[in-house]
Design an enzyme around this catalytic site. Structure first.
Site, PDB file in Angstrom:
ATOM      1  N   SER A 545       0.842  -1.197   0.000  1.00 15.92           N
ATOM      2  CA  SER A 545       0.000   0.000   0.000  1.00 15.92           C
ATOM      3  C   SER A 545       0.878   1.248   0.000  1.00 15.92           C
ATOM      4  O   SER A 545       1.621   1.471  -0.959  1.00 15.92           O
ATOM      5  CB  SER A 545      -0.964  -0.036   1.195  1.00 15.92           C
ATOM      6  OG  SER A 545      -1.974   0.928   1.070  1.00 15.92           O
ATOM      7  N   ASP A 620      -9.477  -4.530  -5.859  1.00 16.15           N
ATOM      8  CA  ASP A 620      -9.116  -3.609  -4.768  1.00 16.15           C
ATOM      9  C   ASP A 620      -9.979  -2.354  -4.879  1.00 16.15           C
ATOM     10  O   ASP A 620      -9.787  -1.529  -5.769  1.00 16.15           O
ATOM     11  CB  ASP A 620      -7.624  -3.263  -4.883  1.00 16.15           C
ATOM     12  CG  ASP A 620      -7.074  -2.569  -3.651  1.00 16.15           C
ATOM     13  OD1 ASP A 620      -7.860  -1.908  -2.938  1.00 16.15           O
ATOM     14  OD2 ASP A 620      -5.856  -2.656  -3.404  1.00 16.15           O
ATOM     15  N   HIS A 652      -7.770  -5.291  -1.289  1.00 16.96           N
ATOM     16  CA  HIS A 652      -6.505  -4.667  -0.888  1.00 16.96           C
ATOM     17  C   HIS A 652      -5.635  -5.611  -0.055  1.00 16.96           C
ATOM     18  O   HIS A 652      -4.416  -5.534  -0.092  1.00 16.96           O
ATOM     19  CB  HIS A 652      -6.798  -3.388  -0.099  1.00 16.96           C
ATOM     20  CG  HIS A 652      -5.623  -2.485   0.052  1.00 16.96           C
ATOM     21  ND1 HIS A 652      -4.886  -2.018  -1.024  1.00 16.96           N
ATOM     22  CD2 HIS A 652      -5.038  -1.949   1.160  1.00 16.96           C
ATOM     23  CE1 HIS A 652      -3.909  -1.232  -0.587  1.00 16.96           C
ATOM     24  NE2 HIS A 652      -3.984  -1.178   0.720  1.00 16.96           N
TER      25      HIS A 652
END
Length: 675
Positions: A545, A620, A652
């Site tokens: 991320s 995601d 995610h």
């Protein structure tokens, strides 16, 4: 439980496929009674339960399905303890059911409209009628509020259950995002939802009061409010507190609303040259004075305000942070909190008087302590760990911290790990760019300072985050241990912009996400490469991320330092990410175009020299796969070789079935073969 002497747990009997709510005594940790069994009530297995304020009713959740990170819908029942009867709220799956304080009613959301179910009469009252998917939402939040302001239920009962305060989201002007869902059918489908990317339109959010006895709705005029991230009733049934933010999120206002006439008065205002964080650290006392936390001194501390919003007293102070506010006990007139007073990588639990005196540390072990208090603050369960001690749970008196009983010490895990080759996590600091940055390092078990080892940096680096902490291992730590035993030195450095070292340290990355953090990781790698036992020609970095955004930038802008990078679910341009998070730290792209573009990996694909692995889930909804696809296209056009993997329909977290196993195998092989 309300008596402060008992707690409950959800117990599952796998053999009989029955679950139950069991009550235990704090003092003895022995079961005192079974409050409810699914076998006795005829309710299907329930996955969670919630008591009404007076504990006369219990809300039971069944058939729950996940929507986004925090939102759920399911079939819900209410169990009446006195009547020993169960009532189903709705035949359809509903969202965010919430019992009134007296347990006589349940408010909930169905198809974006707000309803009230009367448990006494069995009648259902529809409060709103304009709910529509991807258009109007009543009583629950839109995607970006859920993700970035951290709540789903956007309504609340007043203290006597006569008024519902709720938020309405008009998201018709918000651009729609679509994702292909591949599934297992012959043709894929598309999932569409409203997602405001940085600089785009947000939902128009308004506040409303519904008075049940009058069957009337009152619209509250909050004037210049752009975001409404919190609503909270005071102790009086006719007074509501509301927090608002401007779009830049650097001006927070807390209003007091008189429900009788919907009049609005300003109670408190906080401004910051960067941004103001939203928390749940607010308690109103009987006289409507209130406890609040703020960073205005340069560090997060606790303050006491008068009923009119004027400051009465700063209760904690010093060059350290209050990290958790646990609440206020009117009996002992004490406030309970957790802080970094003994170092930014450790946590301890404290209490302090409402007068700011008689502060007492309630925990003793060095590491990470956290507390869960009984309802009347007589006891607390302390969760403790450090890098050598697995999670340990003990019962303590809240008055002085004295330990009453051991609950769970995880000794079995400690014994199990004796059979494994484990290297200690070594803590230290690196002086980089004028700051002492916290670092941990894991060396191979057979470490020989006369040999040369490759270096792998792990980081996240997002605003206010922390990876270097004296606590028991997370999932990645086990993987890092395995890599260390394969002959790799693994290290982690928390650079500028991370948390728990004061306001200025955290907020110096404002408008420049990816600038100072990248400089710090490159500098850390260069300094560590100067160690005699580090091979400077074998340096890697990885992250997920925000960490993937960082690792991508590092191998590009630090191409003379890093030979390898793995980016999992990375942001590659903050222009692709949501308004609330991105604009909090970057302002809008229209206002700050250079901040967005100068720090984007998409700007530097021609600089790639080393081995680069991109990984993303196609489903995601948070960091869209668009980020990776655009990065791939830039690399292709720059004629660069790289590796990548897309996980169909994965979100995610990229998990489910063997997904995580295959993903980590892929990353392991990439590191061992390339580094």
């Amino acid at each position: 439980m309300n008596d402060g002497e008992h707690f409950t747990i959800l117990n599952m009997d796998d053999a009989r496929m029955v679950n139950s709510i069991e009550q235990f005594a704090y003092e003895t940790l022995e079961r005192t009674t079974t409050i409810l069994s699914s076998e006795e009530t005829g309710v299907p297995l329930f996955s969670s339960y919630t008591f009404s304020d007076d504990e006369s009713k219990i809300l039971l959740a069944t058939e729950v399905e996940k929507i986004y990170r925090r939102s759920r819908r399911g079939i819900y029942y209410v169990y009446d303890k006195e009547k020993e009867a169960t009532v189903k709220i709705s035949d359809e799956k509903i969202m965010s059911p919430h019992l009134s304080p007296d347990g006589s009613k349940v408010a909930y959301v169905l198809d974006n409209d707000l309803y009230v179910f009367n448990l006494l009469t069995g009648d259902t009252q529809r409060i709103t009628t304009d709910g529509e998917y991807n258009a109007i939402i009543n009583g629950v939040t839109d995607w970006v509020y859920e993700e970035e302001f951290g709540f789903v239920r956007a309504f609340d009962w007043n203290s006597d259950g006569t008024i519902l305060a709720f938020l309405r989201f008009d998201e018709r002007a918000v651009p729609e995002f679509s994702m292909d869902v591949y599934g297992e059918d012959l043709y894929p489908s598309q999932y569409r939802f409203k997602y405001p990317k940085a600089g785009e339109e947000n939902s128009t959010v308004t506040l409303h009061l519904y008075k049940l006895e009058e069957d009337s709705r009152v619209d509250v005029d909050l004037m210049d409010a752009y975001y409404i991230p919190r609503i909270q009733w005071k102790n009086q049934a006719d007074e509501l507190s509301v927090q608002t933010l401007n779009r830049a999120q650097n001006d927070l206002k807390m209003y007091s609303i008189d429900a009788a006439d919907a009049s609005v008065s300003l109670l408190l205002e906080e401004k910051d040259k960067a941004y103001v964080d939203i928390t749940d650290n607010l308690t109103f006392l009987k006289d409507n004075s209130f406890i609040w936390t703020s960073e205005k001194s340069g560090f997060n501390h606790i303050y006491l305000y008068n009923p009119d919003g004027s400051l009465k007293k700063q209760l904690t102070e010093g060059p350290w942070e209050v990290t958790n506010y646990y609440g206020y006990d009117p009996g002992s007139k004490s406030i309970f909190y957790r802080s970094t007073e003994n170092g930014s990588i450790v946590r301890d639990v404290y209490k302090i008087g409402i007068n700011g005196r008689n502060k007492k540390r309630l925990t003793e072990m060095e590491g990470t302590n956290s507390a869960t208090f009984s309802a009347n603050y007589t006891y607390f369960i302390n969760s403790f760990s450090n890098t050598e001690v697995p999670n340990r749970y003990t019962l303590h008196r809240a008055s002085d911290g004295k330990k009453i009983k051991d609950i769970l010490d995880n000794s079995a895990l400690s014994i199990l790990l004796q059979d494994y080759k484990i290297s200690p996590k070594e803590f230290s600091t690196l002086e980089i760019n004028g700051f002492d940055l916290n670092m941990w390092m894991i060396k191979p078990l057979d470490f020989d300072p006369n040999k040369k080892y490759p270096l792998l940096l792990f980081q996240y680096s997002g605003p206010g985050s922390q990876q270097v902490a004296n606590r028991w291992w997370g999932n990645n730590d086990y993987w890092h241990q395995m890599l260390a035993q394969q002959g790799i030195v693994v290290a982690c450095v928390d650079g500028r912009g991370t948390g728990f070292k004061g306001r200025d340290f955290k907020k110096m990355t404002y408008r420049e996400l990816g600038k100072f953090e990248v400089e710090d990781q490159i500098s850390a790698a260069k300094i560590l490469s100067e160690y005699s036992w580090i091979d400077e020609d074998r340096t890697g970095i990885w992250g997920w991320s925000y960490g993937g955004f960082m690792s991508s930038n590092c191998i590009l802008q630090g191409n003379d330092t890093f030979e390898l990078a793995i980016a999992v679910a990375p942001v590659t341009s903050w222009r692709f990410y949501d308004t609330v998070y991105t604009e909090r730290y970057m302002s809008t792209p229209q206002d700050n175009p250079n901040g967005y573009d100068d720090n984007s990996p998409l700007t530097y694909p021609a600089m790639l020299k080393g081995d680069y692995l991109l990984i993303h889930g196609s489903g995601d909804d948070n960091v869209h796969v668009q980020n990776t696809m655009r990065m791939v296209e830039e690399l292709v056009q720059a004629n660069k070789d790289f590796d990548w993997a897309i996980y169909p329909d994965k979100r995610h977290g990229i998990s489910g079935g063997n997904t995580r196993l295959q993903l980590y195998n892929k990353m392991t092989n990439f590191i061992l073969n390339k580094l």
